[in-house]
Design a protein around this motif. Structure first.
Motif, mmCIF file in Angstrom:
data_model
loop_
_atom_site.group_PDB
_atom_site.id
_atom_site.type_symbol
_atom_site.label_atom_id
_atom_site.label_comp_id
_atom_site.label_asym_id
_atom_site.label_seq_id
_atom_site.Cartn_x
_atom_site.Cartn_y
_atom_site.Cartn_z
ATOM 1 N N TYR A 191 0.730 -1.022 -0.736
ATOM 2 C CA TYR A 191 0.206 -0.016 -0.377
ATOM 3 C C TYR A 191 0.838 1.237 -0.100
ATOM 4 C CZ TYR A 191 -4.715 -1.935 -0.285
ATOM 5 O OH TYR A 191 -5.861 -2.689 0.272
ATOM 6 N N GLY A 192 1.877 1.122 0.801
ATOM 7 C CA GLY A 192 2.391 2.585 0.922
ATOM 8 C C GLY A 192 3.374 2.854 -0.722
ATOM 9 N N ILE A 193 4.033 1.689 -0.852
ATOM 10 C CA ILE A 193 4.725 1.557 -2.822
ATOM 11 C C ILE A 193 3.378 2.548 -3.658
ATOM 12 C CG2 ILE A 193 5.286 0.519 -4.776
ATOM 13 C CD1 ILE A 193 6.674 -1.384 -2.428
ATOM 14 N N ARG A 194 2.116 1.862 -3.776
ATOM 15 C CA ARG A 194 1.011 2.082 -4.311
ATOM 16 C C ARG A 194 0.311 2.504 -4.866
ATOM 17 N NH1 ARG A 194 -2.816 3.983 -7.065
ATOM 18 N NH2 ARG A 194 -4.559 2.539 -7.898
ATOM 19 N N PHE A 195 0.454 3.604 -3.242
ATOM 20 C CA PHE A 195 -0.081 5.160 -3.584
ATOM 21 C C PHE A 195 1.126 6.289 -2.998
ATOM 22 C CE2 PHE A 195 -3.207 2.541 -1.871
ATOM 23 C CZ PHE A 195 -4.633 2.987 -2.751
ATOM 24 N N GLY A 196 2.318 5.741 -3.280
ATOM 25 C CA GLY A 196 3.664 6.251 -2.727
ATOM 26 C C GLY A 196 3.694 7.308 -1.848
ATOM 27 N N VAL A 197 3.960 6.778 -0.181
ATOM 28 C CA VAL A 197 3.495 7.784 0.942
ATOM 29 C C VAL A 197 4.502 6.932 1.475
ATOM 30 C CG1 VAL A 197 2.858 7.156 2.921
ATOM 31 C CG2 VAL A 197 0.909 7.450 0.978
ATOM 32 N N GLU A 198 5.614 7.685 1.280
ATOM 33 C CA GLU A 198 6.902 7.097 2.130
ATOM 34 C C GLU A 198 7.128 6.780 3.010
ATOM 35 O OE1 GLU A 198 10.038 10.158 0.957
ATOM 36 O OE2 GLU A 198 9.299 9.687 -1.194
#
Length: 313
Positions: A131-138
């Motif tokens: 989810y972090g990767i998919r939504f670009g949330v570092e």
């Protein structure tokens, strides 16, 4: 706008960071904190800010009291592997790695050695990372890497993955004796060590789609809580693998078969159709989002059908 176009707005990223910095990945001892993933999935499915904030307020009641995570990095990264108590220190460690090296370089450095643990903790670390990767949330990528580090690599599953042979179809193993009522993690370890998957792990044509649709059929037929996690977990593994171009076909096959055994190897119809069901808000949202994503990523009509049924009204 479709789910694939949705990114994480600044206000939500700020709230996710604040939440991450106050809570561990588990609560009440062993339950996984789904709030970050649920809020992102619900956002992608069209929930408004007021709805998400109200949901977060109601969800946080079940969590342990907020904590102050350690600000110092672990003495060495190697010492933190497989140690859940190192989660807080690892957050800062991966924050700094991402800030100095960049997101892709950090994933390239750490993910190949960790990805064998993708089934650990009932798939939750790899799902949170995805989810972090998919939504670009570092901050969520750092949380996912920290959580996956705490789960640790799975040498036994990796060894099974390396035995995978090219075959035309999957061969399902016979059930393994495990203790009913034990946590998924304990039953999973028994399963992987049992030898039941010896010579069973196969890579089939269109492997990712076939294995993902197998997990979907398993859930469609059984409504098993952990079968749902096979669906969301296979989606997550694909997101993580694609982020840096990892070949995970063997791990995917070994993990899905191990999870199938772990939940008791139930008989199911491979073409089982979805029918309306409700587990809880967070799992329903994650399931719907995974189905929408897999329909697009895998060009899967079966996931299209499932998304239409499992997307909350």
């Amino acid at each position: 706008m479709t789910a694939q176009d949705v990114r994480c707005p600044d206000w939500l990223a700020t709230q996710l960071l604040a939440h991450r910095d106050q809570h561990g990945p588990h609560y009440q001892g062993f339950l996984s904190d789904h709030l970050p993933m649920a809020m992102l999935a619900m956002h992608a499915l069209g929930a408004r800010r007021t709805q998400l904030e109200a949901y977060a307020d109601s969800y946080k009641v079940r969590l342990d009291a907020p904590v102050q995570h350690a600000t110092e990095a672990p003495n060495t990264y190697a010492e933190a592997i497989g140690d859940l108590s190192s989660y807080g220190a690892l957050l800062g460690y991966f924050d700094r790695e991402i800030a100095t090296q960049g997101l892709r370089a950090t994933l390239n450095r750490f993910l190949p050695a960790l990805i064998s643990g993708w089934v650990r903790f009932a798939f939750h670390p790899v799902i949170r990372l995805a989810y972090g990767i998919r939504f670009g949330v570092e901050s969520e990528v750092a949380a996912g890497l920290a959580y996956l580090t705490c789960a640790g690599p799975d040498d036994a599953l990796l060894a099974l993955a390396k035995t995978a042979r090219r075959r035309n179809e999957l061969a399902f193993p016979e059930p393994v004796m495990t203790v009913d009522g034990e946590p998924f993690e304990q039953r999973y370890k028994v399963t992987v060590a049992s030898g039941a998957l010896t010579s069973r792990v196969a890579v089939v044509p269109d492997n990712r789609r076939v294995l993902a649709e197998t997990g979907l059929a398993l859930f469609n037929a059984t409504r098993d809580f952990f079968a749902l996690h096979v669906v969301t977990g296979t989606h997550a593994l694909g997101v993580c693998a694609d982020a840096i171009g990892l070949d995970v076909d063997g791990l995917l096959s070994a993990g899905v078969l191990a999870a199938y055994l772990t939940i008791g190897a139930p008989r199911f119809e491979p073409q089982a159709k979805p029918t309306p069901t409700h587990i809880d808000d967070e799992h329903d949202a994650k399931m719907a989002f995974s189905c929408l994503e897999q329909a697009r990523r895998l060009r899967s009509r079966r996931f299209e059908e499932a998304a239409a049924v499992y997307t909350p009204g």
